[in-house]
Structures are given as C-alpha cells and as structure tokens.
Design a protein around this motif. Structure first.
Motif, mmCIF file in Angstrom:
data_model
loop_
_atom_site.group_PDB
_atom_site.id
_atom_site.type_symbol
_atom_site.label_atom_id
_atom_site.label_comp_id
_atom_site.label_asym_id
_atom_site.label_seq_id
_atom_site.Cartn_x
_atom_site.Cartn_y
_atom_site.Cartn_z
ATOM 1 N N TRP A 54 0.823 -1.213 0.000
ATOM 2 C CA TRP A 54 0.000 0.000 0.000
ATOM 3 C C TRP A 54 0.861 1.269 0.000
ATOM 4 C CZ3 TRP A 54 -4.789 0.032 -1.406
ATOM 5 C CH2 TRP A 54 -5.611 -1.079 -1.181
ATOM 6 N N ARG A 55 2.057 1.190 0.533
ATOM 7 C CA ARG A 55 2.925 2.371 0.590
ATOM 8 C C ARG A 55 3.332 2.857 -0.803
ATOM 9 N NH1 ARG A 55 7.075 -0.249 4.899
ATOM 10 N NH2 ARG A 55 5.775 -0.144 6.776
ATOM 11 N N TYR A 56 3.287 1.953 -1.774
ATOM 12 C CA TYR A 56 3.873 2.264 -3.078
ATOM 13 C C TYR A 56 2.843 2.332 -4.199
ATOM 14 C CZ TYR A 56 7.717 0.710 -0.171
ATOM 15 O OH TYR A 56 8.595 0.560 0.873
ATOM 16 N N ILE A 57 1.576 2.400 -3.839
ATOM 17 C CA ILE A 57 0.531 2.394 -4.857
ATOM 18 C C ILE A 57 0.658 3.602 -5.785
ATOM 19 C CG2 ILE A 57 -1.215 3.630 -3.502
ATOM 20 C CD1 ILE A 57 -1.819 0.485 -5.673
ATOM 21 N N ASN A 58 1.207 4.699 -5.290
ATOM 22 C CA ASN A 58 1.360 5.887 -6.131
ATOM 23 C C ASN A 58 2.538 5.792 -7.090
ATOM 24 O OD1 ASN A 58 -0.891 7.242 -5.097
ATOM 25 N ND2 ASN A 58 0.279 8.076 -3.385
ATOM 26 N N ASP A 59 3.343 4.733 -6.974
ATOM 27 C CA ASP A 59 4.408 4.498 -7.954
ATOM 28 C C ASP A 59 3.844 4.034 -9.291
ATOM 29 O OD1 ASP A 59 6.128 4.980 -5.842
ATOM 30 O OD2 ASP A 59 7.299 3.140 -6.096
ATOM 31 N N VAL A 60 2.619 3.528 -9.271
ATOM 32 C CA VAL A 60 2.056 2.863 -10.450
ATOM 33 C C VAL A 60 1.564 3.889 -11.467
ATOM 34 C CG1 VAL A 60 0.316 1.214 -11.252
ATOM 35 C CG2 VAL A 60 1.378 0.925 -8.998
ATOM 36 N N ASN A 66 -5.805 1.185 -11.788
ATOM 37 C CA ASN A 66 -7.018 0.514 -11.316
ATOM 38 C C ASN A 66 -6.805 -0.977 -11.108
ATOM 39 O OD1 ASN A 66 -8.450 2.885 -11.257
ATOM 40 N ND2 ASN A 66 -9.410 2.594 -13.261
ATOM 41 N N ARG A 67 -6.145 -1.633 -12.079
ATOM 42 C CA ARG A 67 -5.965 -3.077 -11.967
ATOM 43 C C ARG A 67 -4.971 -3.442 -10.865
ATOM 44 N NH1 ARG A 67 -5.778 -3.991 -18.422
ATOM 45 N NH2 ARG A 67 -5.325 -1.768 -18.233
ATOM 46 N N VAL A 68 -3.905 -2.667 -10.750
ATOM 47 C CA VAL A 68 -2.935 -2.947 -9.690
ATOM 48 C C VAL A 68 -3.543 -2.639 -8.325
ATOM 49 C CG1 VAL A 68 -0.693 -2.311 -8.726
ATOM 50 C CG2 VAL A 68 -0.946 -2.623 -11.196
ATOM 51 N N HIS A 69 -4.331 -1.572 -8.253
ATOM 52 C CA HIS A 69 -5.007 -1.241 -6.995
ATOM 53 C C HIS A 69 -5.907 -2.391 -6.561
ATOM 54 C CE1 HIS A 69 -7.682 0.824 -4.133
ATOM 55 N NE2 HIS A 69 -6.698 1.695 -3.989
ATOM 56 N N ARG A 70 -6.592 -2.993 -7.518
ATOM 57 C CA ARG A 70 -7.456 -4.132 -7.198
ATOM 58 C C ARG A 70 -6.634 -5.310 -6.684
ATOM 59 N NH1 ARG A 70 -11.409 -6.231 -4.707
ATOM 60 N NH2 ARG A 70 -12.379 -8.048 -5.686
ATOM 61 N N LEU A 71 -5.467 -5.528 -7.272
ATOM 62 C CA LEU A 71 -4.586 -6.610 -6.826
ATOM 63 C C LEU A 71 -4.123 -6.364 -5.388
ATOM 64 C CD1 LEU A 71 -3.639 -9.082 -8.510
ATOM 65 C CD2 LEU A 71 -1.456 -7.900 -8.801
ATOM 66 N N VAL A 72 -3.799 -5.121 -5.088
ATOM 67 C CA VAL A 72 -3.372 -4.784 -3.727
ATOM 68 C C VAL A 72 -4.542 -4.917 -2.753
ATOM 69 C CG1 VAL A 72 -2.387 -2.982 -2.255
ATOM 70 C CG2 VAL A 72 -1.519 -3.295 -4.578
ATOM 71 N N GLU A 73 -5.739 -4.542 -3.191
ATOM 72 C CA GLU A 73 -6.920 -4.739 -2.338
ATOM 73 C C GLU A 73 -7.109 -6.213 -1.997
ATOM 74 O OE1 GLU A 73 -10.138 -1.223 -3.308
ATOM 75 O OE2 GLU A 73 -10.110 -2.983 -4.613
ATOM 76 N N LEU A 74 -6.875 -7.072 -2.976
ATOM 77 C CA LEU A 74 -7.086 -8.504 -2.770
ATOM 78 C C LEU A 74 -6.016 -9.132 -1.887
ATOM 79 C CD1 LEU A 74 -8.095 -9.573 -6.401
ATOM 80 C CD2 LEU A 74 -9.570 -9.642 -4.383
ATOM 81 N N TYR A 75 -4.755 -8.743 -2.093
ATOM 82 C CA TYR A 75 -3.657 -9.490 -1.476
ATOM 83 C C TYR A 75 -2.655 -8.647 -0.696
ATOM 84 C CZ TYR A 75 -5.536 -12.893 -4.736
ATOM 85 O OH TYR A 75 -6.385 -13.721 -5.423
ATOM 86 N N GLY A 76 -2.842 -7.337 -0.670
ATOM 87 C CA GLY A 76 -1.860 -6.475 -0.029
ATOM 88 C C GLY A 76 -1.722 -6.678 1.464
ATOM 89 N N ASP A 77 -2.777 -7.148 2.111
ATOM 90 C CA ASP A 77 -2.722 -7.391 3.554
ATOM 91 C C ASP A 77 -2.377 -8.842 3.880
ATOM 92 O OD1 ASP A 77 -3.432 -4.739 4.092
ATOM 93 O OD2 ASP A 77 -5.570 -5.201 3.924
ATOM 94 N N CYS A 78 -2.004 -9.595 2.860
ATOM 95 C CA CYS A 78 -1.724 -11.020 3.055
ATOM 96 C C CYS A 78 -0.331 -11.399 2.559
ATOM 97 C CB CYS A 78 -2.785 -11.850 2.331
ATOM 98 S SG CYS A 78 -2.536 -13.643 2.399
ATOM 99 N N ILE A 79 -0.016 -11.055 1.328
ATOM 100 C CA ILE A 79 1.226 -11.505 0.699
ATOM 101 C C ILE A 79 2.289 -10.419 0.803
ATOM 102 C CG2 ILE A 79 2.297 -12.239 -1.469
ATOM 103 C CD1 ILE A 79 -0.535 -13.299 -2.258
#
Length: 254
Positions: A54-60, A66-79
């Motif tokens: 989540w710290r680096y979402i603004n690098d994208v 949108n698609r990377v944000h969705r990936l982080v929503e799905l797995y950012g708190d796990c992987i």
C-alpha cells in the motif's frame, strides 16, 4: 503444503515463491544461515511483513492504477516479500540453481543437501558438483568463484558479469534480498502480466549487460523494463503475486 488459517495461509503464500524458503524446514523454522531456530512467523523480514504494498501504490502509472489497486486490495494485507538479511551469499546459491528446473522439487532438495554439508561458499565450490549431475550444479562452482571475485555484488550490472547469471537469476536474487523494483521475468509473469496491462518481451541478456533499464533502447517493449518504469517499488510484489496466480494458488483478476 498450504496451511489453513488465514495467518498461516498468508505466510505460506509469501514464502512459497521466495528464495528464503530454501533456508527453512517444513515447519518454517530457520535451519540455515543466520538466526537459526527462528520461526518465520516471528521475524518481520522472513515473514514478509516488512514490506507493505500500500505504501507504493502511487508508484504505479495511471493506465495500470485501477488493476494494480485491485490486486493490492485482494492481497496487499496477506502476501509480502520474504527476505533474510545476512544470508545473501546463501540466497545467491539458491537463485543460481533455479535456472530451468522445478524450484520446489529439485532446487530445495539440492540446497538442503549442500547447506547441510557446508554454508561456506569456498567449501560449496568443492562439493557442489558431487551433489548431482545437473548442469546447474556443475556450473555453480564457477558462478560462486565469480561472485566472490566481483566482491559479492548487489547491483544488476555486476551480477550479470557472473558466468551463467542472466536477467531472471539476477532479478530473482535482487528481489529476495530487498530490491523491490526488480521483477524476475519468467513464464508465469509473461502469462499474467498482460492481464494487468503489461505486455512485453523477455529481457535480452546482451542488452541487460550493456544498459540499465533507464537507458536501454528496448525498455519500452521489455517486460522487465516496463515493470520497472510503470510499477516502481511494486514491481517485485506484482511479479510475486503473478507467480502465485499462474500457479493457481490464488485467484486472478476477472
């Protein structure tokens, strides 16, 4: 085997693609390198908790956001990204052996035999070819000698001077020693990246040895170069999740 509680499953998913896995036993306890006896779940680096996507979402780049944000929503708190500071030499050995073979079947078996005999690089030079007849093991001694001669490099350009080290091995080593801008381009990433809007070629070793991603004339069509420019410090994490998606261990984007 993947564990079933959410916390354990997240740890398993984080460790499964990592080089650090080669330093752990089946219960995810450190058996090689520094911090022997430490449980992966109790170490912020081995567990991957040190890294928060989540710290680096603004690098994208905006076209991928949108698609990377969705990936982080799905797995950012796990992987996360598992690293093991102080074990870089051992992780280089593991990374080198991953070429064109099954990591979980062959490399882990080779590594556990090697490190059970010695964790000293100069000793590994002497014993590696006795572990098996695969070309990876036969070429390992020269690679280790180059690695030592070059001063145990931590830069991509220097790693690519080592005999037998190509872009994927260099990026794998860099990612799992903490360079999160490095995305190893393998068949899994090649298949998954287009679904995120990243379609590119595999890196060409001769260009990687001559240029950086910033200066390479192929970077606009090379998947490694595109990942570096468009994902920044999320590049390695996105590649890690892509690997798990392609392996069928987690779901992908619709």
């Amino acid at each position: 085997m993947m564990r079933h509680s959410r916390e354990d499953r997240c740890l398993s998913l984080t460790l499964y693609p990592s080089l650090t896995l080669s330093l752990l036993d089946e219960n995810y306890v450190k058996i090689f390198g520094v911090k022997k006896g430490v449980k992966a779940s109790e170490d912020q680096y081995i567990s991957g908790r040190w890294y928060n996507p989540w710290r680096y979402i603004n690098d994208v780049d905006g076209d991928l956001r949108n698609r990377v944000h969705r990936l982080v929503e799905l797995y950012g708190d796990c992987i996360g990204i598992s690293i093991s500071p102080g074990d870089e030499d051992l992780l280089f050995v593991t990374a080198f052996l991953t070429q064109n073979t099954n990591y979980h079947t062959n490399v882990l078996r080779w590594i556990r035999r090697i490190f059970s005999l010695s964790e000293d690089l100069r000793e590994i030079v002497k014993i590696a070819s006795q572990i098996g007849r695969s070309y990876q093991l036969q070429r390992l001694p020269q690679a280790i000698e180059d690695y030592i001669r070059l001063g145990r490099p931590r830069s991509r350009g220097e790693l690519l001077k080592i005999a037998g080290v190509g872009p994927k091995v260099a990026d794998l080593f860099l990612l799992f020693t903490g360079d999160v801008t490095s995305a190893p381009v393998d068949k899994h990433f090649m298949r998954t990246a287009p679904k995120l809007g990243l379609a590119g070629e595999t890196p060409r070793a001769n260009y990687c040895r001559k240029y950086t991603c910033e200066t390479c004339p192929l970077s606009s069509r090379c998947l490694r170069g595109l990942s570096y420019r468009k994902l920044g410090r999320l590049a390695g994490w996105v590649q890690t999740v892509s690997y798990l998606i392609d392996k069928g261990l987690v779901g992908g984007l619709a």
